[in-house]
Scaffold this motif. Structure first.
Motif, short mmCIF file in Angstrom:
data_model
loop_
_atom_site.label_atom_id
_atom_site.label_comp_id
_atom_site.label_asym_id
_atom_site.label_seq_id
_atom_site.Cartn_x
_atom_site.Cartn_y
_atom_site.Cartn_z
N ALA A 1 69.27 19.94 76.44
CA ALA A 1 68.41 18.82 76.09
C ALA A 1 67.00 19.29 75.73
O ALA A 1 66.40 18.82 74.77
CB ALA A 1 68.35 17.82 77.24
N LEU A 2 66.46 20.22 76.51
CA LEU A 2 65.14 20.78 76.21
C LEU A 2 65.12 21.44 74.83
O LEU A 2 64.18 21.28 74.06
CB LEU A 2 64.74 21.79 77.28
N LYS A 3 66.17 22.18 74.55
CA LYS A 3 66.28 22.86 73.25
C LYS A 3 66.39 21.84 72.13
O LYS A 3 65.81 22.01 71.05
CB LYS A 3 67.48 23.80 73.26
N PHE A 4 67.15 20.77 72.37
CA PHE A 4 67.32 19.72 71.36
C PHE A 4 65.98 19.08 71.01
O PHE A 4 65.69 18.79 69.84
CB PHE A 4 68.29 18.65 71.87
N ILE A 5 65.14 18.86 72.01
CA ILE A 5 63.82 18.27 71.77
C ILE A 5 62.95 19.20 70.93
O ILE A 5 62.18 18.76 70.07
CB ILE A 5 63.12 17.94 73.10
N GLY A 6 63.08 20.52 71.17
CA GLY A 6 62.30 21.49 70.39
C GLY A 6 61.79 22.66 71.18
O GLY A 6 61.29 23.64 70.61
N TYR A 7 61.91 22.63 72.51
CA TYR A 7 61.33 23.66 73.35
C TYR A 7 62.05 25.01 73.22
O TYR A 7 63.28 25.06 73.09
CB TYR A 7 61.33 23.23 74.82
N ASN A 8 61.27 26.07 73.28
CA ASN A 8 61.81 27.42 73.34
C ASN A 8 62.25 27.67 74.78
O ASN A 8 61.43 27.71 75.69
CB ASN A 8 60.72 28.43 72.93
N ILE A 9 63.56 27.83 74.98
CA ILE A 9 64.10 27.95 76.35
C ILE A 9 64.42 29.39 76.73
O ILE A 9 65.18 29.62 77.67
CB ILE A 9 65.35 27.06 76.52
#
Length: 286
Positions: A236-244
């Protein structure tokens, strides 16, 4: 004797006053020279860039040169993101000076002071040096596709009404001019987890989103969200745009933006619900 002492004291005080005045004049003169020098360099560099666009310098593969046939159908590339920062400096004047000096190698397109004063320091179509090493989704060079806005704030104080009000006005102007999607209005911390924390947990992202700039989750649905066992917060974090690549840093930046009252490097149940709602919000915008 007392009379002579009084006269000597008078001239010493006068001399000190003149020295202080001279120092202040020198500081003011240096400051003016800094901005004049920066303005001169700006015009020179812009002129050089303009000239470079007039011609296509043909490249080559091995010894075979490319053909060049100029097309008349083009326009300048436009920004597609807006990155919001806080200056972490003592005043707007200090920020102006930082961006005017060549040795700092940093710049931003706009600076908004605590009283709402807006100063533009770069043409919107120029590549500013404000995002640094950053990533959002598949974009790895935010400087090339974004406008940087610096807010005069040390990161430990609330942002003033005048500042946020004029930021909203500026965002309206820029998003309409360049057709920038509201979900592409993000913070420096969002694109540089672990490296940057601006514009701080005190920045009113919710207020901004309610005005139509940036995204927020539907708080009325928070209590009714059910977290499925298959839910993957990392995805979900990656989907939003965050570099995980560093999950803890990504979580920290996410919470700075969307759950600033509970900033940490671990996800709570509320955070997971927020992620689910944000995914829904983004899907409706696509």
């Amino acid at each position: 004797m007392k009379h002579k002492t009084f006269i000597a004291s008078y001239y010493i005080k006068k001399l000190i006053f003149l020295l202080i005045t001279l120092v202040l004049l020198l500081i003011l003169s240096c400051s003016k020279n800094i901005y004049q020098e920066s303005k001169k360099a700006y015009k020179k560099q812009a002129k050089t860039l303009g000239k470079s666009l007039r011609y296509i310098q043909p490249d080559s593969i091995n010894t075979q040169a490319f053909n060049v046939i100029e097309s008349q159908n083009f326009s300048l590339r436009k920004p597609n993101f807006i990155i919001i920062h806080h200056t972490d400096q003592e005043s707007c004047e200090q920020t102006y000076r930082t961006f005017a000096l060549q040795r700092t190698q940093v710049s931003s397109h706009y600076v908004i002071c605590d009283d709402g004063t807006i100063t533009q320091m770069l043409n919107d179509l120029l590549r500013g040096w404000h995002a640094g090493n950053s990533t959002w989704g598949n974009v790895t060079d935010l400087n090339s596709v974004s406008i940087g806005i610096e807010l005069d704030n040390d990161g430990e104080e609330p942002f003033s009404y005048a500042q946020i009000n004029n930021l909203t006005w500026l965002l309206k102007n820029l998003t309409e001019k360049y057709k920038i999607p509201k979900q592409n209005i993000i913070g420096h911390a969002d694109i540089a987890p672990g490296r940057k924390v601006d514009p701080s947990a005190l920045f009113p992202w919710k207020t901004l989103a309610e005005s139509g700039y940036g995204i927020w989750y539907d708080e009325t649905k928070l209590d009714s969200v059910v977290i499925d066992s298959a839910f993957n917060p990392k995805k979900a974090l990656k989907f939003i745009g965050y570099n995980i690549s560093n999950l803890e840093n990504a979580i920290y930046s996410f919470k700075l933006h969307f759950n600033p009252s509970d900033v940490s490097k671990t996800l709570s149940e509320k955070d997971k619900k927020i992620l689910i709602l944000l995914e829904d919000e983004i899907l409706t915008l696509k």
